[in-house]
Design an enzyme around this catalytic site. Structure first.
Site, PDB file in Angstrom:
ATOM      1  N   SER A   1     -16.031  74.668  47.663  1.00  6.62           N
ATOM      2  CA  SER A   1     -14.900  74.007  47.024  1.00  6.62           C
ATOM      3  C   SER A   1     -13.748  75.010  46.975  1.00  6.62           C
ATOM      4  O   SER A   1     -13.916  76.120  46.480  1.00  6.62           O
ATOM      5  CB  SER A   1     -15.317  73.593  45.605  1.00  6.62           C
ATOM      6  OG  SER A   1     -14.223  73.053  44.899  1.00  6.62           O
TER       7      SER A   1
ATOM      8  N   LYS B   1     -14.450  71.327  50.774  1.00  9.30           N
ATOM      9  CA  LYS B   1     -13.791  70.439  49.798  1.00  9.30           C
ATOM     10  C   LYS B   1     -12.512  71.137  49.369  1.00  9.30           C
ATOM     11  O   LYS B   1     -12.528  72.327  49.047  1.00  9.30           O
ATOM     12  CB  LYS B   1     -14.741  70.225  48.633  1.00  9.30           C
ATOM     13  CG  LYS B   1     -14.114  69.791  47.316  1.00  9.30           C
ATOM     14  CD  LYS B   1     -15.207  69.320  46.371  1.00  9.30           C
ATOM     15  CE  LYS B   1     -14.929  69.687  44.930  1.00  9.30           C
ATOM     16  NZ  LYS B   1     -16.030  69.279  44.033  1.00  9.30           N
TER      17      LYS B   1
ATOM     18  N   LYS C   1      -9.204  70.933  46.694  1.00  8.06           N
ATOM     19  CA  LYS C   1      -8.657  70.296  45.504  1.00  8.06           C
ATOM     20  C   LYS C   1      -7.269  69.769  45.853  1.00  8.06           C
ATOM     21  O   LYS C   1      -6.523  70.414  46.599  1.00  8.06           O
ATOM     22  CB  LYS C   1      -8.554  71.321  44.367  1.00  8.06           C
ATOM     23  CG  LYS C   1      -9.906  71.862  43.906  1.00  8.06           C
ATOM     24  CD  LYS C   1     -10.702  70.813  43.156  1.00  8.06           C
ATOM     25  CE  LYS C   1     -11.901  71.437  42.466  1.00  8.06           C
ATOM     26  NZ  LYS C   1     -12.667  70.417  41.714  1.00  8.06           N
TER      27      LYS C   1
ATOM     28  N   ASP D   1     -10.862  66.517  46.282  1.00  7.10           N
ATOM     29  CA  ASP D   1     -11.227  66.277  44.877  1.00  7.10           C
ATOM     30  C   ASP D   1      -9.960  66.338  44.029  1.00  7.10           C
ATOM     31  O   ASP D   1      -9.273  67.366  43.992  1.00  7.10           O
ATOM     32  CB  ASP D   1     -12.232  67.351  44.419  1.00  7.10           C
ATOM     33  CG  ASP D   1     -12.757  67.110  42.998  1.00  7.10           C
ATOM     34  OD1 ASP D   1     -12.341  66.117  42.360  1.00  7.10           O
ATOM     35  OD2 ASP D   1     -13.582  67.923  42.524  1.00  7.10           O
TER      36      ASP D   1
ATOM     37  N   GLU E   1     -13.060  62.449  45.980  1.00  5.20           N
ATOM     38  CA  GLU E   1     -13.771  62.644  44.707  1.00  5.20           C
ATOM     39  C   GLU E   1     -12.817  62.440  43.532  1.00  5.20           C
ATOM     40  O   GLU E   1     -11.742  63.035  43.486  1.00  5.20           O
ATOM     41  CB  GLU E   1     -14.378  64.061  44.687  1.00  5.20           C
ATOM     42  CG  GLU E   1     -15.197  64.376  43.443  1.00  5.20           C
ATOM     43  CD  GLU E   1     -15.846  65.768  43.504  1.00  5.20           C
ATOM     44  OE1 GLU E   1     -15.879  66.380  44.595  1.00  5.20           O
ATOM     45  OE2 GLU E   1     -16.309  66.243  42.459  1.00  5.20           O
TER      46      GLU E   1
ATOM     47  N   ASP F   1     -17.208  61.869  39.925  1.00  5.36           N
ATOM     48  CA  ASP F   1     -17.703  63.085  39.272  1.00  5.36           C
ATOM     49  C   ASP F   1     -17.561  62.865  37.758  1.00  5.36           C
ATOM     50  O   ASP F   1     -18.487  62.382  37.090  1.00  5.36           O
ATOM     51  CB  ASP F   1     -16.884  64.291  39.789  1.00  5.36           C
ATOM     52  CG  ASP F   1     -17.177  65.616  39.085  1.00  5.36           C
ATOM     53  OD1 ASP F   1     -17.925  65.632  38.100  1.00  5.36           O
ATOM     54  OD2 ASP F   1     -16.620  66.661  39.514  1.00  5.36           O
TER      55      ASP F   1
ATOM     56  N   LYS G   1     -23.918  66.484  38.547  1.00  7.16           N
ATOM     57  CA  LYS G   1     -23.977  67.814  37.944  1.00  7.16           C
ATOM     58  C   LYS G   1     -24.921  67.687  36.762  1.00  7.16           C
ATOM     59  O   LYS G   1     -24.658  66.887  35.848  1.00  7.16           O
ATOM     60  CB  LYS G   1     -22.593  68.242  37.430  1.00  7.16           C
ATOM     61  CG  LYS G   1     -21.559  68.446  38.518  1.00  7.16           C
ATOM     62  CD  LYS G   1     -20.197  68.812  37.940  1.00  7.16           C
ATOM     63  CE  LYS G   1     -19.173  68.963  39.066  1.00  7.16           C
ATOM     64  NZ  LYS G   1     -17.803  69.138  38.561  1.00  7.16           N
TER      65      LYS G   1
ATOM     66  N   GLY H   1     -20.855  71.488  41.287  1.00  5.63           N
ATOM     67  CA  GLY H   1     -20.944  72.801  40.656  1.00  5.63           C
ATOM     68  C   GLY H   1     -19.876  72.964  39.597  1.00  5.63           C
ATOM     69  O   GLY H   1     -18.918  72.188  39.529  1.00  5.63           O
TER      70      GLY H   1
HETATM   71  O1  OSB Z   1     -14.551  68.990  39.896  1.00  3.01           O
HETATM   72  O2  OSB Z   1     -16.186  69.650  41.031  1.00  3.01           O
HETATM   73  C1  OSB Z   1     -15.307  69.877  40.204  1.00  3.01           C
HETATM   74  C2  OSB Z   1     -15.275  73.594  39.314  1.00  3.01           C
HETATM   75  C3  OSB Z   1     -15.068  73.524  37.947  1.00  3.01           C
HETATM   76  C4  OSB Z   1     -14.923  72.293  37.360  1.00  3.01           C
HETATM   77  C5  OSB Z   1     -14.964  71.132  38.125  1.00  3.01           C
HETATM   78  C6  OSB Z   1     -15.182  71.194  39.492  1.00  3.01           C
HETATM   79  C7  OSB Z   1     -15.304  72.462  40.105  1.00  3.01           C
HETATM   80  C8  OSB Z   1     -15.450  72.645  41.548  1.00  3.01           C
HETATM   81  C9  OSB Z   1     -16.126  73.918  42.031  1.00  3.01           C
HETATM   82  O3  OSB Z   1     -15.028  71.888  42.371  1.00  3.01           O
HETATM   83  C10 OSB Z   1     -17.591  73.750  42.164  1.00  3.01           C
HETATM   84  C11 OSB Z   1     -18.337  75.053  42.376  1.00  3.01           C
HETATM   85  O4  OSB Z   1     -18.208  75.634  43.445  1.00  3.01           O
HETATM   86  O5  OSB Z   1     -19.051  75.494  41.457  1.00  3.01           O
HETATM   87 MG    MG Z   2     -15.135  67.255  40.984  1.00  2.00          MG
END
Ligand code: OSB
Ligand code: MG
Length: 374
Positions: A141, A167, A169, A194, A219, A244, A268, A296
């Site tokens: 991510s 992924k 953001k 995402d 996402e 999510d 998660k 994650g």
């Molecule tokens: O939305 O998936 C998410 C990290 C912190 C809070 C929300 C998210 C995320 C990530 C990173 O996208 C996920 C990771 O690599 O741990």
């Molecule tokens: Mg997410």
């Protein structure tokens, strides 16, 4: 499989950690420079079971913070556990479901008990959960970057490291041009985006514009309570929607699938209150032909190891956000570190429990708060 029949827990230790990230991680709603998980250690019969409540530092991802997780654990979850003496993690999960929401707090204890019970039985956690393979594919991510050029540099770096999907953001104004730039430079990259709840249905035409791209999924484009609105948006899109934040429980997953709000779910364990609920969502999705993957929360090795175990269940068919320890941290609090067996693949340990040892001295160095509850 034998089930632990006796409650043999003497005490529960809660710790608040502070882990510095290698570089800041930016989403549509917040920037993280350090992570502050709550780690629970369940002790008894000479065994320590470990669980990580991977709460965000501030209530921008969901409603929880380290302080609310501590409060729920100390005042409600741990006293219930010690008083009711559940003998299986599933019984503990049921017990904790009396506590509304606060998934990360409940999960920290529930996951610690899964680890304890697996160790007490001498079983790897992934086998106890019903995992069907010992190698899992993972993706990465990438936070929001200053420019499409900088994003492409990052994407190139992670492709080189072997990550099986990328992924990125996105946020209003930092969406289509960034996706466009990535596909121009890497036309065949398995890519998803995402939005972390940043758009309203009225502002969602940008996702229709993305019908021209082949994204693995989009996402959480809309607000977490917008399950109905996601079902309307889904009808306008060629790319699948993955939820999510909206999915905090099995009931949420059931409603979202029935409404057509999503065709993929990011599970998660923390967000849904633990591994028992995560597995129940996995089973429901498997029965409904909805693929899932493990998300994650910038976990330390403790949470990461449990996520790896969960991701061995058969319907986790898409790469998870379970990167190597070195993706976020200079050193981890578990050993061995979480590291690829081959590019983009993590291999499960056959040791009992989460399969990794907590490094006592490394843990002590990052512990900012510690309290034992008897
Ligand atoms: O939305 O998936 C998410 C990290 C912190 C809070 C929300 C998210 C995320 C990530 C990173 O996208 C996920 C990771 O690599 O741990
Ligand atoms: Mg997410």
């Amino acid at each position: 499989m034998s089930i632990n029949q006796r409650f043999e827990i003497d005490s529960v230790v809660v710790r608040g950690l502070r882990l510095e990230l290698k570089s800041p991680f930016t989403t549509s709603g917040w920037t993280t420079t350090h992570k502050t998980p709550i780690v629970v250690e369940v002790k008894g019969a000479g065994i320590s079971g470990w669980g990580e409540g991977a709460v965000a530092n501030a209530p921008f991802y969901n409603h929880e913070t380290p302080q609310t997780a501590l409060h729920i654990l100390k005042e409600f979850a741990i006293p219930l556990f010690l008083r009711e003496k559940p003998t299986t993690p599933q019984d503990l999960s049921r017990l904790l479901s009396r506590i509304q929401r606060n998934g990360f707090a409940r999960a920290a204890l529930e996951m610690a008990y899964w680890d304890w019970c697996a160790k007490a039985q001498g079983l790897p956690l992934y086998r106890m959960l019903g995992g069907t393979r010992n190698v899992i594919p993972v993706g990465v991510s990438i936070g929001i970057q200053k420019s499409p050029t900088e994003l492409c540099e990052q994407v190139g770096r992670y492709i080189e490291q072997g990550y099986k999907r990328i992924k990125i953001k996105v946020a209003p104004g930092k969406d289509i041009s960034f996706v466009d730039a990535v596909f121009k430079e890497f036309p065949n990259v398995p890519l998803m985006i995402d939005a972390n709840s940043a758009y309203s249905l009225e502002a969602a035409s940008v996702f229709e514009e993305m019908n021209k791209f082949k994204l693995m999924m989009i996402e959480q484009p809309l607000h977490e309570t917008d399950i109905y609105q996601h079902s309307l948006l889904a009808k306008r899109l060629t790319n699948p929607i993955c939820l999510d934040e909206s999915i905090e429980s099995l009931r949420d997953a059931d409603a979202a699938i029935a409404l057509g709000a999503c065709s993929i779910i990011n599970i998660k364990p923390g967000r849904v209150g633990g591994l028992t609920e995560a597995k129940a969502i996995h089973d429901l999705c498997a029965a409904q032909n909805v693929p899932v993957w493990c998300g994650g929360m910038l976990e330390s090795g403790i949470g990461r190891a449990a996520n790896m175990a969960l991701a061995t269940l058969p319907n986790f068919t898409l790469p998870g956000d379970i990167s190597e320890s070195s993706r976020y941290y200079t050193s981890d609090i578990v050993e061995p570190e979480i590291k690829f067996e081959a590019g983009g693949e993590l291999k499960l340990s056959e040791r009992s429990g989460i399969g990794f040892d907590v490094k006592v001295e490394a843990l002590r160095k990052v512990t900012v708060l510690e309290e034992a509850i008897l």
